[in-house]
Design an enzyme around this catalytic site. Structure first.
Site, short mmCIF file in Angstrom:
data_model
loop_
_atom_site.label_atom_id
_atom_site.label_comp_id
_atom_site.label_asym_id
_atom_site.label_seq_id
_atom_site.Cartn_x
_atom_site.Cartn_y
_atom_site.Cartn_z
N ASN A 185 -6.47 1.57 -0.83
CA ASN A 185 -5.76 1.69 -2.10
C ASN A 185 -6.42 0.86 -3.21
OD1 ASN A 185 -2.24 2.05 -1.12
ND2 ASN A 185 -3.72 3.60 -1.69
N THR A 200 0.82 -1.22 0.00
CA THR A 200 0.00 0.00 0.00
C THR A 200 0.85 1.26 0.00
OG1 THR A 200 -0.12 0.18 2.41
CG2 THR A 200 -1.79 -1.18 1.33
N CYS A 201 0.19 2.40 -0.20
CA CYS A 201 0.89 3.68 -0.24
C CYS A 201 1.02 4.31 1.14
CB CYS A 201 0.16 4.65 -1.17
SG CYS A 201 0.16 4.05 -2.85
N ASP A 202 0.88 3.52 2.20
CA ASP A 202 1.10 4.05 3.53
C ASP A 202 2.49 3.63 3.99
OD1 ASP A 202 1.21 4.33 6.37
OD2 ASP A 202 -0.97 4.53 6.38
#
Ligand SMILES: *Cc1c(COP(=O)(O)O)cnc(C)c1O
Length: 396
Positions: A386, A343-345
């Protein structure tokens, strides 16, 4: 690489494996063609875990902690085997009822419940509730008159890899006052519960909580109220990378402590295994999305999988639980990796403080198997973060 090839590799490297993956899971994965991470749970292993608990603690009733893995197939199987269930919400209670278990096999074991939910549970016939303070007793007295309640006491969680520490329970000194209030309000003061911390690797950790329980039983008897049950909670471990004692060691340590503190009047007991019932029954198959370095001179590689903290591997928080990971290259030279999710975290990193040793030959597209993932994975998987689907599960 397709899963057929991978599984051939895995067979060949069995001597390097941490635990054996069941032939049924291997067969299932060999024929799988769908994209995305999947948890495969072998119901035969759940059945055998249940039998092992029943044998190691023969006079104890088993209340499976539903939150560990509420798959309908698992709840149905455990219902058929005669299990009872520890539920934390109306949702979990409904799942257990739908699996065919009667309401008298269900405990509403969360100490934090809305009064409306207590009333709903009472309507469905549930009559066993956890409390850890007077306000919760008052809710139950209003919403579920006449029900049995047990009071949860605090445990320090030492030696547990996933301690539950401060959130639930009261100090043992005030438990008699809470239970006496229950009695005065027309409830049945039924007993004491505690949880020694999840993934508890020391079977002796039940001893001090049982000492406290016995002294609460005595103090209640002096007040003219007879308690009858001790809920020994969960905490029974699953094998990850480190060795763990067998369930038999827990059974005998607990029995010794019961004898020591209760003498000849051993109370009714229940256990609430979650992780120990389903953890080793499941394997996640995941795919390597990227292997990269942040700088030419780095010797640590970053390995990104298609599953991470937000899609089921939440217990890697603080790197608490370290899962065994199998790759198609096991047996070849290893080097340190940061293991991260897709994910983009930026907190979606599983292991970094203590890098994970993986083969240098690991490649993009390789399938890896994350072992011991039957518990606390699907229930921790977010939905659509996402735009990525949650962890799928199949019970075979
Ligand atoms: C989570 C939980 C359990 C299960 O714990 P495990 O360590 O997974 O066995 C048991 N009882 C209660 C009250 C819980 O909250």
């Amino acid at each position: 690489m397709n899963s057929l090839n991978m599984n051939t590799h895995i067979k060949n490297t069995d001597k390097f494996a941490h635990t054996q993956i069941s032939a049924r899971i291997e067969d299932y994965l060999r024929s799988r063609r769908e994209d995305g991470p999947i948890l495969v749970v072998d119901s035969n292993i759940v059945r055998s875990n249940y039998m092992t608990f029943a044998k190691a603690l023969p006079d104890t009733r088993i209340f499976y902690a539903v939150k560990a893995n509420p798959a309908p197939e698992i709840l149905e199987l455990l219902t058929q085997l005669g299990s009872c269930f520890d539920c934390a919400s109306i949702g979990e209670i409904e799942m257990v009822l739908a699996a065919g278990a009667a309401a008298d096999r269900i405990s509403f074991g969360n100490t934090i419940k809305k009064e409306r939910d207590i009333a709903k549970a009472h309507e469905k016939g549930i009559s066993l509730f956890a409390v850890d303070c007077e306000a919760e007793v008052e809710k139950i007295a209003r919403a579920a008159p006449g029900a049995r309640v047990f009071c949860r006491i605090l445990c320090d969680g030492t030696d547990a890899e996933w301690p539950l520490s401060r959130k639930f329970g009261c100090v043992p000194e005030i438990a008699p006052r809470i239970l006496e209030l229950a009695h005065r309000l027309g409830l049945k003061a039924h007993g004491i519960s505690f949880h020694v911390g999840s993934q508890q690797r020391n079977p002796e950790m039940w001893d001090s909580a049982l000492a406290s329980s016995a002294s609460i039983f005595r103090e209640m008897a002096e007040r003219g109220i007879t308690l009858s049950m001790v809920n020994l909670g969960g905490g029974f471990p699953t094998k990850y990378l480190k060795e763990i004692p067998g369930v038999e060691s827990y059974g005998s340590a607990i029995f010794r402590s019961l004898r020591k503190h209760f003498g000849n009047s051993i109370p009714e007991t229940i256990i609430e295994p979650g992780r120990g019932m389903v953890g080793n029954a499941g394997v996640i198959e995941s795919e390597v999305v990227l292997v990269s370095k942040k700088a030419d001179q780095d010797n640590v590689r970053w390995v990104y999988l298609d599953i991470g903290k937000f899609h089921g591997l939440a217990e890697t928080m603080d790197e608490a639980i370290r899962y065994p990971i199998r790759t198609p290259h096991d047996g070849s030279a290893l080097g340190p990796c940061v293991l991260a999710g897709p994910t983009c975290d930026s907190v979606d990193v599983m292991y970094e403080k203590v890098p994970y040793e993986l083969p240098f030959s690991l490649e993009i597209g390789d399938r890896v198997l994350i072992e011991g993932t039957g518990a606390y994975t699907t229930t921790y998987s977010s939905r659509d973060f996402n735009g990525m689907a949650g962890l799928t599960q199949v019970v075979i």
